[in-house]
Write a protein that holds these residues in place. Structure first.
Motif, mmCIF file in Angstrom:
data_model
loop_
_atom_site.group_PDB
_atom_site.id
_atom_site.type_symbol
_atom_site.label_atom_id
_atom_site.label_comp_id
_atom_site.label_asym_id
_atom_site.label_seq_id
_atom_site.Cartn_x
_atom_site.Cartn_y
_atom_site.Cartn_z
ATOM 1 N N SER A 94 0.835 -1.211 0.000
ATOM 2 C CA SER A 94 0.000 0.000 0.000
ATOM 3 C C SER A 94 0.863 1.252 0.000
ATOM 4 C CB SER A 94 -0.888 -0.014 1.243
ATOM 5 O OG SER A 94 -1.317 1.289 1.557
ATOM 6 N N THR A 95 0.431 2.256 -0.736
ATOM 7 C CA THR A 95 1.073 3.571 -0.642
ATOM 8 C C THR A 95 0.175 4.497 0.160
ATOM 9 O OG1 THR A 95 2.000 3.252 -2.830
ATOM 10 C CG2 THR A 95 2.044 5.483 -1.962
ATOM 11 N N ILE A 96 -1.042 4.687 -0.362
ATOM 12 C CA ILE A 96 -1.864 5.755 0.202
ATOM 13 C C ILE A 96 -2.415 5.389 1.581
ATOM 14 C CG2 ILE A 96 -3.956 5.114 -1.101
ATOM 15 C CD1 ILE A 96 -2.813 8.690 -0.401
ATOM 16 N N ASN A 97 -2.936 4.178 1.712
ATOM 17 C CA ASN A 97 -3.517 3.833 3.024
ATOM 18 C C ASN A 97 -2.469 3.783 4.124
ATOM 19 O OD1 ASN A 97 -6.552 3.281 3.043
ATOM 20 N ND2 ASN A 97 -5.836 2.470 1.080
ATOM 21 N N ARG A 98 -1.278 3.332 3.750
ATOM 22 C CA ARG A 98 -0.199 3.325 4.761
ATOM 23 C C ARG A 98 0.171 4.751 5.164
ATOM 24 N NH1 ARG A 98 4.954 -0.368 4.131
ATOM 25 N NH2 ARG A 98 4.933 0.529 2.071
ATOM 26 N N TYR B 135 -12.473 -1.509 -3.328
ATOM 27 C CA TYR B 135 -12.314 -2.753 -4.107
ATOM 28 C C TYR B 135 -13.655 -3.122 -4.724
ATOM 29 C CZ TYR B 135 -7.613 -4.182 -2.440
ATOM 30 O OH TYR B 135 -6.267 -4.284 -2.196
ATOM 31 N N TRP B 136 -13.675 -3.283 -6.031
ATOM 32 C CA TRP B 136 -14.913 -3.660 -6.737
ATOM 33 C C TRP B 136 -16.094 -2.817 -6.261
ATOM 34 C CZ3 TRP B 136 -14.353 -5.371 -11.229
ATOM 35 C CH2 TRP B 136 -13.243 -6.147 -11.534
ATOM 36 N N TYR B 137 -15.859 -1.494 -6.259
ATOM 37 C CA TYR B 137 -16.898 -0.522 -5.901
ATOM 38 C C TYR B 137 -17.411 -0.726 -4.479
ATOM 39 C CZ TYR B 137 -16.640 -0.011 -10.924
ATOM 40 O OH TYR B 137 -16.176 0.181 -12.198
ATOM 41 N N SER B 138 -16.583 -1.295 -3.650
ATOM 42 C CA SER B 138 -17.027 -1.630 -2.304
ATOM 43 C C SER B 138 -15.799 -1.690 -1.391
ATOM 44 C CB SER B 138 -17.766 -2.982 -2.381
ATOM 45 O OG SER B 138 -18.231 -3.365 -1.123
ATOM 46 N N GLY C 211 -8.727 3.792 -7.095
ATOM 47 C CA GLY C 211 -7.836 3.876 -8.244
ATOM 48 C C GLY C 211 -8.325 4.891 -9.251
ATOM 49 N N GLY C 212 -9.631 4.886 -9.527
ATOM 50 C CA GLY C 212 -10.201 5.754 -10.555
ATOM 51 C C GLY C 212 -10.200 7.222 -10.143
ATOM 52 N N ASP C 213 -10.061 8.091 -11.136
ATOM 53 C CA ASP C 213 -10.138 9.538 -10.879
ATOM 54 C C ASP C 213 -11.536 9.915 -10.420
ATOM 55 O OD1 ASP C 213 -7.533 10.103 -11.688
ATOM 56 O OD2 ASP C 213 -8.127 10.133 -13.798
ATOM 57 N N THR D 118 -14.315 10.102 -12.989
ATOM 58 C CA THR D 118 -14.938 8.872 -13.518
ATOM 59 C C THR D 118 -16.116 8.429 -12.660
ATOM 60 O OG1 THR D 118 -13.535 7.304 -12.291
ATOM 61 C CG2 THR D 118 -12.684 8.092 -14.407
ATOM 62 N N TYR D 119 -16.223 9.015 -11.453
ATOM 63 C CA TYR D 119 -17.311 8.643 -10.543
ATOM 64 C C TYR D 119 -18.443 9.670 -10.607
ATOM 65 C CZ TYR D 119 -14.686 4.730 -8.802
ATOM 66 O OH TYR D 119 -14.027 3.518 -8.720
ATOM 67 N N THR D 120 -19.000 9.811 -11.815
ATOM 68 C CA THR D 120 -20.170 10.664 -12.046
ATOM 69 C C THR D 120 -21.139 9.848 -12.896
ATOM 70 O OG1 THR D 120 -19.188 11.535 -14.073
ATOM 71 C CG2 THR D 120 -18.790 12.799 -12.061
HETATM 72 C C1 FMN Z 1 -9.115 -6.306 -6.069
HETATM 73 C C2 FMN Z 1 -9.084 -4.849 -6.416
HETATM 74 C C3 FMN Z 1 -10.243 -4.199 -6.736
HETATM 75 C C4 FMN Z 1 -10.230 -2.826 -7.018
HETATM 76 N N1 FMN Z 1 -11.412 -2.209 -7.329
HETATM 77 C C5 FMN Z 1 -11.426 -0.869 -7.561
HETATM 78 C C6 FMN Z 1 -12.649 -0.192 -7.844
HETATM 79 O O1 FMN Z 1 -13.738 -0.780 -7.882
HETATM 80 N N2 FMN Z 1 -12.593 1.130 -8.091
HETATM 81 C C7 FMN Z 1 -11.424 1.845 -8.056
HETATM 82 O O2 FMN Z 1 -11.457 3.061 -8.266
HETATM 83 N N3 FMN Z 1 -10.243 1.221 -7.759
HETATM 84 C C8 FMN Z 1 -10.218 -0.103 -7.525
HETATM 85 N N4 FMN Z 1 -9.042 -0.740 -7.222
HETATM 86 C C9 FMN Z 1 -7.813 0.070 -7.045
HETATM 87 C C10 FMN Z 1 -7.584 0.329 -5.545
HETATM 88 O O3 FMN Z 1 -8.638 1.070 -4.979
HETATM 89 C C11 FMN Z 1 -6.261 1.056 -5.328
HETATM 90 O O4 FMN Z 1 -5.244 0.192 -5.768
HETATM 91 C C12 FMN Z 1 -6.050 1.407 -3.876
HETATM 92 O O5 FMN Z 1 -6.980 2.370 -3.464
HETATM 93 C C13 FMN Z 1 -4.649 1.933 -3.647
HETATM 94 O O6 FMN Z 1 -4.453 2.128 -2.247
HETATM 95 P P1 FMN Z 1 -3.118 1.617 -1.527
HETATM 96 O O7 FMN Z 1 -1.975 2.418 -2.094
HETATM 97 O O8 FMN Z 1 -3.323 1.882 -0.074
HETATM 98 O O9 FMN Z 1 -3.019 0.137 -1.832
HETATM 99 C C14 FMN Z 1 -9.020 -2.107 -6.969
HETATM 100 C C15 FMN Z 1 -7.828 -2.783 -6.654
HETATM 101 C C16 FMN Z 1 -7.850 -4.134 -6.390
HETATM 102 C C17 FMN Z 1 -6.553 -4.833 -6.057
#
Ligand code: FMN
Length: 202
Positions: free
Chosen positions: A16-20, A68-71, A109-111, A114-116
């Motif tokens: 992790s980068t951001i959460n850490r 993760y997966w919109y959740s 991950g998404g900008d 993209t969430y509109t």
């Molecule tokens: C299994 C999995 C599912 C993910 N699903 C999404 C998602 O639904 N939407 C999104 O914007 N990013 C998604 N991502 C990207 C993560 O949100 C992103 O890698 C994370 O926020 C980075 O935080 P970190 O640096 O603490 O790991 C997903 C990543 C993984 C590994």
């Protein structure tokens, strides 16, 4: 001062980068307890009594996780399924969480663009986090709009990571010191969209 519980859920914390970075600025604060769910329960065998006791001992419950997966990562769902028992969290005698504040702090991950409705992901963060909001409501908690760090898929520059970490520190200390303007915050889609307005007396 309010007591803050951070239920932290990241299945690959070492990557992790951001959460850490977010965690590192708040974990040693007074009145803040970090409960690392994947650390405690690598086999998902959640100790319900321990988790309920932790909730009872705190005034603010934050779930911090990557999106993760919109959740949430799956352990959060397991936690909700097991810990939020009828007669404890909800139902006519389930008042253990009543009046506590509830917050999701998450990275995506998404900008943000993209969430509109018309964006690539087609739904807003408010829509996608609505099951958590409904859960908080059922448990008579005060739900807060999520703290969101979006657009992390390409890796954020160091200064931006630090800026988000500073914002998270401001939010957690404001929650602890009762300096969050709830009326203002509840009108916002995300908690960190305008912290200068959201936090009183700074
Ligand atoms: C299994 C999995 C599912 C993910 N699903 C999404 C998602 O639904 N939407 C999104 O914007 N990013 C998604 N991502 C990207 C993560 O949100 C992103 O890698 C994370 O926020 C980075 O935080 P970190 O640096 O603490 O790991 C997903 C990543 C993984 C590994």
């Amino acid at each position: 001062m309010a007591r803050i519980l951070i239920n932290f859920a990241h299945p690959m914390k070492s990557r992790s980068t951001i959460n850490r970075a977010l965690l590192s600025v708040i974990q040693d604060l007074d009145q803040v307890t970090v409960n690392d769910l994947y650390d405690h329960y690598p086999d998902f065998m959640i100790d319900v009594e321990r988790e309920q006791r932790l909730c009872e001992e705190h005034d603010v419950i934050i779930f911090q996780h990557p999106f993760y997966w919109y959740s949430t990562p799956s352990i959060v769902k397991e936690w909700l399924d097991l810990v939020l028992q009828h007669g404890w969290a909800y139902g006519s005698t389930g008042d253990a969480l009543s009046g506590k504040l509830f917050l999701q702090a998450m990275s995506a991950g998404g900008d943000a663009s993209t969430y509109t409705k018309d964006g690539y992901n087609g739904f807003t963060f408010a829509e996608l986090t609505s099951p958590m909001r409904a859960t908080a409501n059922l448990c008579k908690m005060t739900w807060l709009p999520p703290f969101v760090v979006a657009g992390v898929h390409r890796g954020l520059p160091k200064e931006q990571v630090q800026a988000h970490a500073n914002d998270y520190h401001r939010v957690v200390t404001a929650l602890r010191d009762d300096r969050l303007d709830l009326e203002h915050v509840l009108r916002s889609e995300t908690l960190n969209s305008d912290l200068n307005q959201a936090i009183k007396g700074q």
